[in-house]
Design a protein around this motif. Structure first.
Motif, PDB file in Angstrom:
ATOM      1  N   GLY A 198       0.627  -1.179   0.082  1.00  0.00           N
ATOM      2  CA  GLY A 198      -0.092  -0.045   0.065  1.00  0.00           C
ATOM      3  C   GLY A 198       0.989   1.186  -0.029  1.00  0.00           C
ATOM      4  N   LYS A 199       0.726   2.163   0.951  1.00  0.00           N
ATOM      5  CA  LYS A 199       1.600   3.235   1.259  1.00  0.00           C
ATOM      6  C   LYS A 199       2.522   3.395   2.120  1.00  0.00           C
ATOM      7  N   ILE A 200       2.690   2.092   2.753  1.00  0.00           N
ATOM      8  CA  ILE A 200       3.749   1.952   3.735  1.00  0.00           C
ATOM      9  C   ILE A 200       4.912   1.146   3.183  1.00  0.00           C
ATOM     10  N   VAL A 201       6.067   1.799   3.470  1.00  0.00           N
ATOM     11  CA  VAL A 201       7.456   1.428   3.174  1.00  0.00           C
ATOM     12  C   VAL A 201       8.187   0.867   4.291  1.00  0.00           C
ATOM     13  N   TYR A 202       8.934  -0.240   4.227  1.00  0.00           N
ATOM     14  CA  TYR A 202       9.818  -0.578   5.243  1.00  0.00           C
ATOM     15  C   TYR A 202      11.186  -1.117   4.671  1.00  0.00           C
ATOM     16  N   TYR A 203      12.178  -0.489   5.190  1.00  0.00           N
ATOM     17  CA  TYR A 203      13.776  -0.694   4.719  1.00  0.00           C
ATOM     18  C   TYR A 203      14.504  -1.055   5.768  1.00  0.00           C
ATOM     19  N   LYS A 204      15.641  -2.071   5.195  1.00  0.00           N
ATOM     20  CA  LYS A 204      16.531  -2.366   6.267  1.00  0.00           C
ATOM     21  C   LYS A 204      17.999  -2.566   5.198  1.00  0.00           C
ATOM     22  N   LEU A 205      18.984  -1.959   5.654  1.00  0.00           N
ATOM     23  CA  LEU A 205      20.329  -2.003   5.367  1.00  0.00           C
ATOM     24  C   LEU A 205      21.249  -2.427   6.370  1.00  0.00           C
ATOM     25  N   GLN A 206      21.958  -3.794   6.011  1.00  0.00           N
ATOM     26  CA  GLN A 206      23.020  -4.131   6.886  1.00  0.00           C
ATOM     27  C   GLN A 206      24.087  -4.229   6.481  1.00  0.00           C
ATOM     28  N   LEU A 207      25.392  -3.165   6.547  1.00  0.00           N
ATOM     29  CA  LEU A 207      26.410  -3.050   5.746  1.00  0.00           C
ATOM     30  C   LEU A 207      27.692  -3.062   6.394  1.00  0.00           C
ATOM     31  N   THR A 208      28.848  -3.189   5.617  1.00  0.00           N
ATOM     32  CA  THR A 208      30.206  -2.896   6.289  1.00  0.00           C
ATOM     33  C   THR A 208      30.848  -1.985   5.401  1.00  0.00           C
ATOM     34  N   THR A 209      31.469  -0.875   5.943  1.00  0.00           N
ATOM     35  CA  THR A 209      32.125   0.156   5.042  1.00  0.00           C
ATOM     36  C   THR A 209      33.555  -0.578   4.574  1.00  0.00           C
ATOM     37  N   LYS A 210      33.693  -0.319   3.173  1.00  0.00           N
ATOM     38  CA  LYS A 210      34.989  -0.817   2.378  1.00  0.00           C
ATOM     39  C   LYS A 210      36.007   0.602   2.620  1.00  0.00           C
ATOM     40  N   LYS A 211      35.526   1.567   2.970  1.00  0.00           N
ATOM     41  CA  LYS A 211      36.568   2.720   3.134  1.00  0.00           C
ATOM     42  C   LYS A 211      35.619   3.811   3.913  1.00  0.00           C
ATOM     43  N   GLU A 212      36.348   4.897   4.321  1.00  0.00           N
ATOM     44  CA  GLU A 212      35.791   5.859   5.220  1.00  0.00           C
ATOM     45  C   GLU A 212      34.716   6.510   4.520  1.00  0.00           C
ATOM     46  N   ILE A 213      33.365   6.619   4.963  1.00  0.00           N
ATOM     47  CA  ILE A 213      32.149   7.443   4.545  1.00  0.00           C
ATOM     48  C   ILE A 213      32.216   8.924   5.180  1.00  0.00           C
ATOM     49  N   LYS A 214      32.386   9.830   4.067  1.00  0.00           N
ATOM     50  CA  LYS A 214      32.406  11.293   4.652  1.00  0.00           C
ATOM     51  C   LYS A 214      30.822  11.686   4.624  1.00  0.00           C
ATOM     52  N   SER A 215      30.639  12.695   5.413  1.00  0.00           N
ATOM     53  CA  SER A 215      29.580  13.545   5.630  1.00  0.00           C
ATOM     54  C   SER A 215      28.995  13.806   4.111  1.00  0.00           C
ATOM     55  N   GLY A 216      27.674  13.501   3.902  1.00  0.00           N
ATOM     56  CA  GLY A 216      27.149  13.895   2.366  1.00  0.00           C
ATOM     57  C   GLY A 216      27.360  12.886   1.230  1.00  0.00           C
ATOM     58  N   ASP A 217      28.088  11.616   1.744  1.00  0.00           N
ATOM     59  CA  ASP A 217      28.196  10.759   0.762  1.00  0.00           C
ATOM     60  C   ASP A 217      27.014   9.780   0.705  1.00  0.00           C
ATOM     61  N   LYS A 218      26.617   9.502  -0.672  1.00  0.00           N
ATOM     62  CA  LYS A 218      25.501   8.677  -0.872  1.00  0.00           C
ATOM     63  C   LYS A 218      26.180   7.282  -0.709  1.00  0.00           C
ATOM     64  N   ILE A 219      25.280   6.400   0.176  1.00  0.00           N
ATOM     65  CA  ILE A 219      25.539   5.249   0.320  1.00  0.00           C
ATOM     66  C   ILE A 219      24.739   4.114  -0.319  1.00  0.00           C
ATOM     67  N   ALA A 220      23.480   4.414  -0.946  1.00  0.00           N
ATOM     68  CA  ALA A 220      22.396   3.441  -1.385  1.00  0.00           C
ATOM     69  C   ALA A 220      21.438   4.393  -2.328  1.00  0.00           C
ATOM     70  N   GLN A 221      20.681   3.335  -2.868  1.00  0.00           N
ATOM     71  CA  GLN A 221      19.810   3.865  -3.818  1.00  0.00           C
ATOM     72  C   GLN A 221      18.385   3.199  -3.722  1.00  0.00           C
ATOM     73  N   PHE A 222      17.264   3.843  -3.302  1.00  0.00           N
ATOM     74  CA  PHE A 222      16.008   2.710  -3.450  1.00  0.00           C
ATOM     75  C   PHE A 222      15.399   2.970  -4.748  1.00  0.00           C
ATOM     76  N   PRO A 223      14.721   1.760  -5.028  1.00  0.00           N
ATOM     77  CA  PRO A 223      13.944   1.930  -6.417  1.00  0.00           C
ATOM     78  C   PRO A 223      12.673   3.011  -6.393  1.00  0.00           C
ATOM     79  N   ASN A 224      12.308   3.200  -7.465  1.00  0.00           N
ATOM     80  CA  ASN A 224      11.206   4.175  -7.816  1.00  0.00           C
ATOM     81  C   ASN A 224       9.816   4.052  -6.888  1.00  0.00           C
TER      82      ASN A 224
END
Length: 279
Positions: A198-224
């Motif tokens: 319906g209108k309810i979206v649930y998401y979960k990302l379980q990840l390990t960084t392969k390099k230092e992530i800086k403020s403002g970085d994009k780490i993922a992209q949701f589908p439309n």
């Protein structure tokens, strides 16, 4: 008064009709209903002045009334007048004897006014739970045109059963997808999903960084299908060895997952949440 255990053994009979009615009303509602069983108390005109109500269960204020399987009851409607209209109302009439406390329910007919325009009679729909000794609960409107019963209209609703609700949920627009991630992170694909019902979206990302992530970085992209109507913030913790660090970010309306804190190399992060989207 004190708290009372209803569904418990007292060594004596103690459960009352009022308590049972409260349970019914709390689950189904306190309105007037016909339950989804048997003939569902359907009504049909069997003559110009008789309506037959078939088996089923009627409920009002949590009080249950029943016509058993295969049973029916015929209700007499006063004859109409040629060339004129009238609305009668079939009600379930509840009565409680003020002295003995005995209760009963019967079908009754409230006669409307005859004229060029039909008007409904007004039932005495008093709140049984509040202690009313009499209440007329609407069940059917009988529309009379001249000498004929023109139409019988139900004045109750049929609540959905648990099976109905389960089937309705399964019919909702359900989508599920793996979340696309940037090369800067490594994910566990079993915990890298976004779903929409319906209108309810649930998401979960379980990840390990392969390099230092800086403020403002994009780490993922949701589908439309999971794009939020407005940016959705999240807050979580990154664990790198024994070091804990705060991570805040958001899911943008374009589906981009952006962080606004520095996340060290080899940090484990779990990001999850639920939101409503109008897209």
């Amino acid at each position: 008064m004190a708290l009372e255990l209803v569904t418990g053994y007292w060594g004596m009979e103690h459960v009352t009709a009022e308590q049972d009615a409260d349970l019914n009303a709390g689950i189904i509602g306190s309105g007037n209903y016909v339950l989804n069983i048997g003939e569902k108390m359907r009504a049909e005109a069997v003559s110009a002045n008789q309506v037959r109500i078939f088996d089923g269960v009627f409920m009002a204020y949590g009080r249950q009334c029943i016509l058993g399987d295969g049973e029916y009851e015929d209700i007499t409607i006063e004859n109409g007048t040629p060339g004129l209209l009238r609305n009668d109302m079939i009600v379930v009439k509840y009565k409680k004897d003020e002295e003995s406390g005995k209760e009963n329910a019967t079908f009754a007919v409230l006669k409307g006014e005859t004229g060029s325009v039909a008007k409904d009679p007004v039932p005495n729909k008093q709140d049984i739970r509040s202690g009313a000794f009499e209440s007329e609960v609407p069940m059917y409107r009988v529309k009379i045109n001249g000498l004929a019963i023109e139409k019988i209209e139900p004045l109750y609703s049929i609540p959905m059963t648990n099976d109905d609700l389960s089937n309705r949920v399964s019919e909702l627009d359900y989508k599920r997808s793996i979340i696309s991630t940037e090369s800067s992170v490594e994910v566990n694909s079993n915990h890298n999903v976004v779903s929409r019902s319906g209108k309810i979206v649930y998401y979960k990302l379980q990840l390990t960084t392969k390099k230092e992530i800086k403020s403002g970085d994009k780490i993922a992209q949701f589908p439309n299908f999971a794009f939020p109507s407005e940016s959705v913030p999240f807050f979580t913790i990154a664990l790198a060895g024994s070091r804990l660090s705060r991570v805040v970010g958001n899911v943008r309306i374009t589906g981009e997952v952006i962080v606004y804190d520095t996340i060290p190399l080899n940090a484990n992060v779990v990001i999850s949440g639920t939101y409503i989207t109008n897209n």
